[in-house]
Design an enzyme around this catalytic site. Structure first.
Site, PDB file in Angstrom:
ATOM      1  N   ARG A  15       1.670 -16.047  -8.204  1.00 48.72           N
ATOM      2  CA  ARG A  15       0.836 -16.951  -7.408  1.00 48.72           C
ATOM      3  C   ARG A  15      -0.392 -17.362  -8.223  1.00 48.72           C
ATOM      4  NH1 ARG A  15      -0.046 -13.199  -2.276  1.00 48.72           N
ATOM      5  NH2 ARG A  15       0.005 -11.676  -3.949  1.00 48.72           N
ATOM      6  N   LYS A  75      -5.120 -11.888  -6.910  1.00 48.98           N
ATOM      7  CA  LYS A  75      -5.178 -10.422  -6.928  1.00 48.98           C
ATOM      8  C   LYS A  75      -6.547  -9.938  -7.388  1.00 48.98           C
ATOM      9  CE  LYS A  75      -2.071  -8.247  -5.942  1.00 48.98           C
ATOM     10  NZ  LYS A  75      -1.569  -7.925  -4.582  1.00 48.98           N
ATOM     11  N   TYR A  94      -8.461 -11.483  -3.213  1.00 47.85           N
ATOM     12  CA  TYR A  94      -8.142 -10.198  -2.584  1.00 47.85           C
ATOM     13  C   TYR A  94      -8.737  -9.093  -3.444  1.00 47.85           C
ATOM     14  CZ  TYR A  94      -4.504 -12.356   0.373  1.00 47.85           C
ATOM     15  OH  TYR A  94      -3.824 -13.106   1.294  1.00 47.85           O
ATOM     16  N   HIS A  96      -9.195  -5.326  -1.892  1.00 43.99           N
ATOM     17  CA  HIS A  96      -8.688  -4.020  -1.428  1.00 43.99           C
ATOM     18  C   HIS A  96      -9.420  -2.873  -2.139  1.00 43.99           C
ATOM     19  CE1 HIS A  96      -5.518  -5.877   0.935  1.00 43.99           C
ATOM     20  NE2 HIS A  96      -5.226  -6.647  -0.095  1.00 43.99           N
ATOM     21  N   GLU A 118      -9.358 -10.244   2.218  1.00 41.62           N
ATOM     22  CA  GLU A 118      -8.755  -9.427   3.278  1.00 41.62           C
ATOM     23  C   GLU A 118      -9.742  -9.006   4.355  1.00 41.62           C
ATOM     24  OE1 GLU A 118      -9.103  -8.431   0.152  1.00 41.62           O
ATOM     25  OE2 GLU A 118     -10.023  -6.450   0.100  1.00 41.62           O
ATOM     26  N   ASP A 270       3.498  -1.424   2.165  1.00 43.96           N
ATOM     27  CA  ASP A 270       2.180  -1.492   1.508  1.00 43.96           C
ATOM     28  C   ASP A 270       1.158  -0.596   2.198  1.00 43.96           C
ATOM     29  OD1 ASP A 270       2.071  -3.102   3.758  1.00 43.96           O
ATOM     30  OD2 ASP A 270       0.712  -4.547   2.849  1.00 43.96           O
TER      31      ASP A 270
HETATM   32  N1  NAD Z   1       5.402  -5.746   2.007  1.00 42.53           N
HETATM   33  C1  NAD Z   1       4.680  -6.840   1.968  1.00 42.53           C
HETATM   34  O1  NAD Z   1       4.741  -7.630   1.032  1.00 42.53           O
HETATM   35  C2  NAD Z   1       3.743  -7.165   3.100  1.00 42.53           C
HETATM   36  C3  NAD Z   1       3.202  -8.448   3.230  1.00 42.53           C
HETATM   37  C4  NAD Z   1       2.393  -8.722   4.344  1.00 42.53           C
HETATM   38  C5  NAD Z   1       2.112  -7.713   5.279  1.00 42.53           C
HETATM   39  N2  NAD Z   1       2.652  -6.459   5.082  1.00 42.53           N
HETATM   40  C6  NAD Z   1       2.444  -5.352   6.036  1.00 42.53           C
HETATM   41  O2  NAD Z   1       3.175  -5.558   7.213  1.00 42.53           O
HETATM   42  C7  NAD Z   1       2.613  -4.753   8.260  1.00 42.53           C
HETATM   43  C8  NAD Z   1       2.450  -5.572   9.529  1.00 42.53           C
HETATM   44  O3  NAD Z   1       1.443  -6.562   9.304  1.00 42.53           O
HETATM   45  P1  NAD Z   1       1.024  -7.597  10.439  1.00 42.53           P
HETATM   46  O4  NAD Z   1       0.156  -8.621   9.780  1.00 42.53           O
HETATM   47  O5  NAD Z   1       2.210  -8.030  11.213  1.00 42.53           O
HETATM   48  O6  NAD Z   1       0.118  -6.669  11.387  1.00 42.53           O
HETATM   49  P2  NAD Z   1      -0.254  -6.969  12.917  1.00 42.53           P
HETATM   50  O7  NAD Z   1      -1.495  -6.182  13.201  1.00 42.53           O
HETATM   51  O8  NAD Z   1      -0.237  -8.438  13.195  1.00 42.53           O
HETATM   52  O9  NAD Z   1       0.974  -6.351  13.747  1.00 42.53           O
HETATM   53  C9  NAD Z   1       1.256  -4.970  13.801  1.00 42.53           C
HETATM   54  C10 NAD Z   1       1.900  -4.664  15.146  1.00 42.53           C
HETATM   55  O10 NAD Z   1       2.356  -3.307  15.092  1.00 42.53           O
HETATM   56  C11 NAD Z   1       2.226  -2.799  16.408  1.00 42.53           C
HETATM   57  N3  NAD Z   1       2.325  -1.343  16.354  1.00 42.53           N
HETATM   58  C12 NAD Z   1       1.429  -0.426  15.919  1.00 42.53           C
HETATM   59  N4  NAD Z   1       1.947   0.811  15.997  1.00 42.53           N
HETATM   60  C13 NAD Z   1       3.185   0.698  16.508  1.00 42.53           C
HETATM   61  C14 NAD Z   1       4.228   1.615  16.830  1.00 42.53           C
HETATM   62  N5  NAD Z   1       4.071   2.934  16.639  1.00 42.53           N
HETATM   63  N6  NAD Z   1       5.400   1.136  17.312  1.00 42.53           N
HETATM   64  C15 NAD Z   1       5.568  -0.204  17.500  1.00 42.53           C
HETATM   65  N7  NAD Z   1       4.609  -1.124  17.228  1.00 42.53           N
HETATM   66  C16 NAD Z   1       3.452  -0.674  16.737  1.00 42.53           C
HETATM   67  C17 NAD Z   1       0.888  -3.335  16.873  1.00 42.53           C
HETATM   68  O11 NAD Z   1       0.744  -3.301  18.294  1.00 42.53           O
HETATM   69  C18 NAD Z   1       0.945  -4.780  16.319  1.00 42.53           C
HETATM   70  O12 NAD Z   1       1.451  -5.679  17.287  1.00 42.53           O
HETATM   71  C19 NAD Z   1       1.309  -4.225   7.674  1.00 42.53           C
HETATM   72  O13 NAD Z   1       1.499  -2.910   7.213  1.00 42.53           O
HETATM   73  C20 NAD Z   1       1.033  -5.154   6.522  1.00 42.53           C
HETATM   74  O14 NAD Z   1       0.214  -4.565   5.539  1.00 42.53           O
HETATM   75  C21 NAD Z   1       3.447  -6.193   4.017  1.00 42.53           C
END
Ligand code: NAD
Length: 372
Positions: A15, A75, A94, A96, A118, A270
């Site tokens: 990116r 980054k 970003y 972190h 972030e 992550d």
């Molecule tokens: N791997 C990647 O490249 C990448 C990229 C973007 C985001 N992410 C990750 O994805 C994850 C989700 O991000 P998001 O933006 O959707 O967050 P978000 O806060 O929008 O959504 C998270 C949801 O999880 C729910 N939740 C919490 N604990 C729970 C449980 N025990 N059971 C069921 N639901 C539960 C919450 O109520 C919320 O609705 C984060 O960890 C974020 O860091 C990873």
């Protein structure tokens, strides 16, 4: 203002912090823009696109760091880049910082003013510069999961949409936030039978109101979760507990209750991952098998679609970038409390409480930093 955008140097980062469109807007606002040669190529933007927009092309990152009043990136700055930052220079990217004491120390030593994507907020209490990457990862999850489900990749050999006479794949999405909603929309669009689990009743109400015809939803009790996981062809982990490691929602022992060849896509990797058997993988080697269950756990999923991700991130950062350039960081942050929430470091002092708490460093109130 002189706005500089160096080429990203973190491994596998394609990116770039400034799209040609963002460069053009900044130039239309009366600013000067310099980008590093080939910095946009990974996202499909050759130097010529930046030249057309009116930007200059620098041969090296050093040239940009020396020239620019504000550095715009994707980054966190790498050690070599951190050495080039200086007092009074604005860094917008970003960061972190909480798990990264070395970077924090270097940014403090540099004297720069660092605003972290972030931690910028919006009036809904969400994180507008994180959301685009969650949207990308969410929409990508069923796509990579569908590929992993193919027999040659170790999966069950189930087609997402089925065919007439053969039922579709069963997809369970745990966590119905930004990632989970986008994952569910795409999986449903591919014809899969989708259920989203969440622990937030307001969120389940929203999903039911808006997407009730497209996919089902269920409360994420341990019992409901394992019942659905047992029947699933694909489980997408998309939970987030802000500021905490992801809870482990499927144990190793429970893998034996799943269908052989079923797929776990752990987007929450992550934050440590929400399945006990998850460990972070890369785009080069994204999947592995444990007890007959396939795992996809790439920690920087948006990097796979660098062009879409760059444009999506650029759309979100551009208004803030323009405010910083037009008004200077102080006035821009004074006028917008949400941008001020992004201020992490200023002139050798930490200005973000959660980072200070995590690293045991004293914090200067960001409102006081505005006066320094
Ligand atoms: N791997 C990647 O490249 C990448 C990229 C973007 C985001 N992410 C990750 O994805 C994850 C989700 O991000 P998001 O933006 O959707 O967050 P978000 O806060 O929008 O959504 C998270 C949801 O999880 C729910 N939740 C919490 N604990 C729970 C449980 N025990 N059971 C069921 N639901 C539960 C919450 O109520 C919320 O609705 C984060 O960890 C974020 O860091 C990873």
């Amino acid at each position: 203002m002189k706005i500089g955008c160096p080429k990203e140097i973190k491994p596998q980062e394609y990116r770039t912090g400034l799209t040609p469109n963002a460069a053009r807007e900044a130039i239309n606002h009366g600013h000067e823009v310099l980008v590093e040669t080939n910095g946009g190529v990974g996202a499909g933007f050759p130097d010529a696109d930046y030249i057309d927009a009116g930007a200059g092309i620098a041969k090296s990152a050093a040239e940009i760091f020396e020239w620019a009043d504000m550095i715009v990136k994707v980054k966190e700055p790498q050690p070599g880049e951190r050495k080039m930052l200086r007092q009074g220079q604005v860094l917008f990217t970003y960061l972190h910082l909480a798990p990264d004491p070395d970077q924090t120390r270097d940014l403090l030593d540099s004297g720069c003013t660092a605003i972290a994507y972030e931690t910028v907020t919006d009036r809904n209490g969400t994180l507008p510069l994180l959301a685009p990457m969650s949207e990308v990862a969410g929409r990508l999850a069923p796509q990579v999961g569908a590929w992993t489900l193919q027999k040659a990749n170790g999966g069950r050999g189930v087609l997402m949409g089925g065919v007439p006479g053969v039922g579709p794949a069963r997809v369970v999405v745990i966590g119905g936030g930004v990632v989970g909603t986008h994952a569910a929309k795409i999986a449903a669009g591919m014809g899969a039978d989708v259920t989203v689990l969440d622990r937030s009743l307001p969120r389940l109400r929203y999903l039911d109101d808006v997407f009730g015809r497209d996919f089902k939803n269920s409360y994420a009790s341990a019992g409901n979760t394992i019942d659905l996981v047992r029947e699933a062809d694909m489980v997408i982990g998309a939970v987030l507990i802000p500021g905490a490691a992801a809870p482990k929602l499927i144990s190793r022992a429970q893998l034996s209750e799943m269908k052989p060849g079923a797929v776990l896509v752990d987007v929450a990797i992550d934050q440590g991952g929400c399945f006990e058997t998850s460990h972070a993988t890369t785009h080069q080697d994204p999947i592995y098998e444990v007890d007959g269950i396939m795992h996809y756990c790439v920690a920087n999923m948006p990097g796979a679609v660098a062009r879409t991700s760059t444009i999506a991130l650029g759309n979100a950062t551009m208004p803030f970038m323009l405010a910083l350039a037009d008004k200077g960081w102080r006035q821009a942050c004074e006028d917008d409390e949400h941008l001020l929430n992004g201020l992490n470091v200023h002139a050798g002092q930490l200005t973000y409480y959660a980072v200070g708490k995590a690293l045991g460093i004293d914090v200067l109130s960001p409102t006081l930093a505005l006066k320094q």
